[in-house]
Design an enzyme around this catalytic site. Structure first.
Site, short mmCIF file in Angstrom:
data_model
loop_
_atom_site.label_atom_id
_atom_site.label_comp_id
_atom_site.label_asym_id
_atom_site.label_seq_id
_atom_site.Cartn_x
_atom_site.Cartn_y
_atom_site.Cartn_z
CE LYS A 37 -2.35 1.58 3.80
NZ LYS A 37 -2.18 3.04 3.90
CG ASP A 64 -4.61 4.60 1.62
OD1 ASP A 64 -5.74 5.09 1.45
OD2 ASP A 64 -4.11 4.42 2.75
CG LEU A 65 -3.21 8.49 -3.80
CD1 LEU A 65 -2.97 9.01 -5.22
CD2 LEU A 65 -2.09 8.95 -2.88
CE LYS A 66 -7.58 6.91 4.06
NZ LYS A 66 -6.14 6.59 4.01
CG ASP A 69 -12.02 17.78 -5.83
OD1 ASP A 69 -12.96 18.57 -6.06
OD2 ASP A 69 -10.84 18.15 -5.75
N PRO A 71 -17.30 15.32 -8.78
CG PRO A 71 -19.50 14.51 -8.91
CD PRO A 71 -18.70 15.68 -8.42
NE ARG A 219 2.54 2.17 12.82
CZ ARG A 219 1.72 2.95 13.50
NH1 ARG A 219 2.21 3.93 14.25
NH2 ARG A 219 0.41 2.77 13.44
O1 C5P Z 1 1.51 0.54 10.93
P1 C5P Z 1 0.07 0.12 10.90
O2 C5P Z 1 -0.12 -1.38 10.77
O3 C5P Z 1 -0.72 0.69 12.04
O4 C5P Z 1 -0.45 0.76 9.54
C1 C5P Z 1 -1.76 0.68 9.13
C2 C5P Z 1 -1.93 1.39 7.84
O5 C5P Z 1 -3.32 1.45 7.59
C3 C5P Z 1 -1.45 2.82 7.83
O6 C5P Z 1 -1.03 3.12 6.49
C4 C5P Z 1 -2.66 3.63 8.20
O7 C5P Z 1 -2.67 4.92 7.67
C5 C5P Z 1 -3.75 2.81 7.54
N1 C5P Z 1 -5.07 2.95 8.12
C6 C5P Z 1 -5.36 2.68 9.44
N2 C5P Z 1 -6.63 2.81 9.91
C7 C5P Z 1 -7.60 3.17 9.08
C8 C5P Z 1 -7.34 3.43 7.76
C9 C5P Z 1 -6.04 3.32 7.30
O8 C5P Z 1 -4.48 2.32 10.19
N3 C5P Z 1 -8.80 3.24 9.54
#
Ligand code: C5P
Length: 242
Positions: A37, A64-66, A69, A71, A219
């Site tokens: 991702k 993952d740019l969410k 804006d 349409p 992480r």
């Molecule tokens: O390091 P970790 O496992 O916490 O990373 C989770 C990833 O998922 C990160 O990129 C975080 O921004 C993303 N994320 C999240 N919770 C959400 C949506 C996205 O942790 N609800």
């Protein structure tokens, strides 16, 4: 779309400040084709070239740019992203059904001939949003679960392939929207992993039992001394559902 229902690999969140750090991490996986991702930080730094490098190396990419804006803008942006041949993209469901339909149309029109359209999923309510905040700032006078479910169903009606959600919401969404509608869930930790800043963590096997279709793990893998070993462990736990 690419068949994400068959996809077994945990998605690794490449939350690195830049391309060098991400490339150094990927050297721990010389043989493995990963599903990664790429979020805003890395994309804004490393750009489309880095995405092409990941694809050329055989990895699958969730960009993952969410997007959120009007349409027409989202339609045009998605047309460009489809050309990168990424495997998954996302939008905010709060942009509305017309925006989501436009996103889907952009992907369909932007993909190359014979290419599979990237999967497209929606963010419902961000997991950082509390029910209290949703009520006071968005003026939504419902429970958080109702809002999440409403946005999930709106995304489904617009033709999207699924949502990003907490594993704790996955079962409820599967029940309403059907098993084929993807539930992509972050906040995953094996026993013994640090929680970091995640407050409501779920183990890989538990996530599967709770109804996740795909898990996102950052992480615990990216900060490990031996990322490949942790990745394999999470993959096994996820596959075995425990
Ligand atoms: O390091 P970790 O496992 O916490 O990373 C989770 C990833 O998922 C990160 O990129 C975080 O921004 C993303 N994320 C999240 N919770 C959400 C949506 C996205 O942790 N609800």
């Amino acid at each position: 779309m690419a068949n994400m229902l068959e996809e077994k690999r945990p998605i690794i969140a490449l939350d690195f400040p830049g391309q060098e750090e991400a490339a150094a991490f990927l050297r721990h996986f010389p043989e493995e084709k990963l599903f990664v991702k790429v979020g805003m930080e890395l994309f804004y730094q490393a750009g489309a070239d880095f995405i092409r490098q990941l694809k050329d190396a055989g990895h699958s990419v969730f960009l993952d740019l969410k997007l959120h804006d009007i349409p027409n803008t989202v339609y045009r942006a998605m047309k460009v992203l489809a050309k990168l041949e990424v495997d998954m993209v996302n939008v905010h469901a709060a942009g509305g059904s017309e925006m989501m339909e436009a996103a889907l149309q952009g992907l369909e029109e932007g993909r190359g001939a014979g290419r599979i359209r990237p999967a497209i999923i929606a963010v419902t309510q961000l997991t950082s949003t509390s029910e209290k905040q949703m009520k006071s700032e968005q003026l939504i006078d419902r429970s958080l679960n109702e809002s999440v479910l409403h946005y999930a169903m709106l995304s489904k009606k617009a033709g999207l392939d699924g949502v990003v959600c907490s594993a704790r919401e996955a079962g409820m969404i599967a029940k309403e929207a059907g098993e084929q509608f993807l539930r992509v869930t972050p906040g995953i930790r094996s026993a013994g992993n640090a929680a970091d800043d995640q407050t409501r963590i779920v183990a890989p096997g538990e996530a599967k039992k709770a109804g996740s279709s795909l898990i996102v793990v950052g992480r615990p893998i990216t900060r490990a001394k031996e990322p490949d070993l942790v990745y394999q462990k999470i993959l096994r736990e996820w596959e075995m559902g425990r």
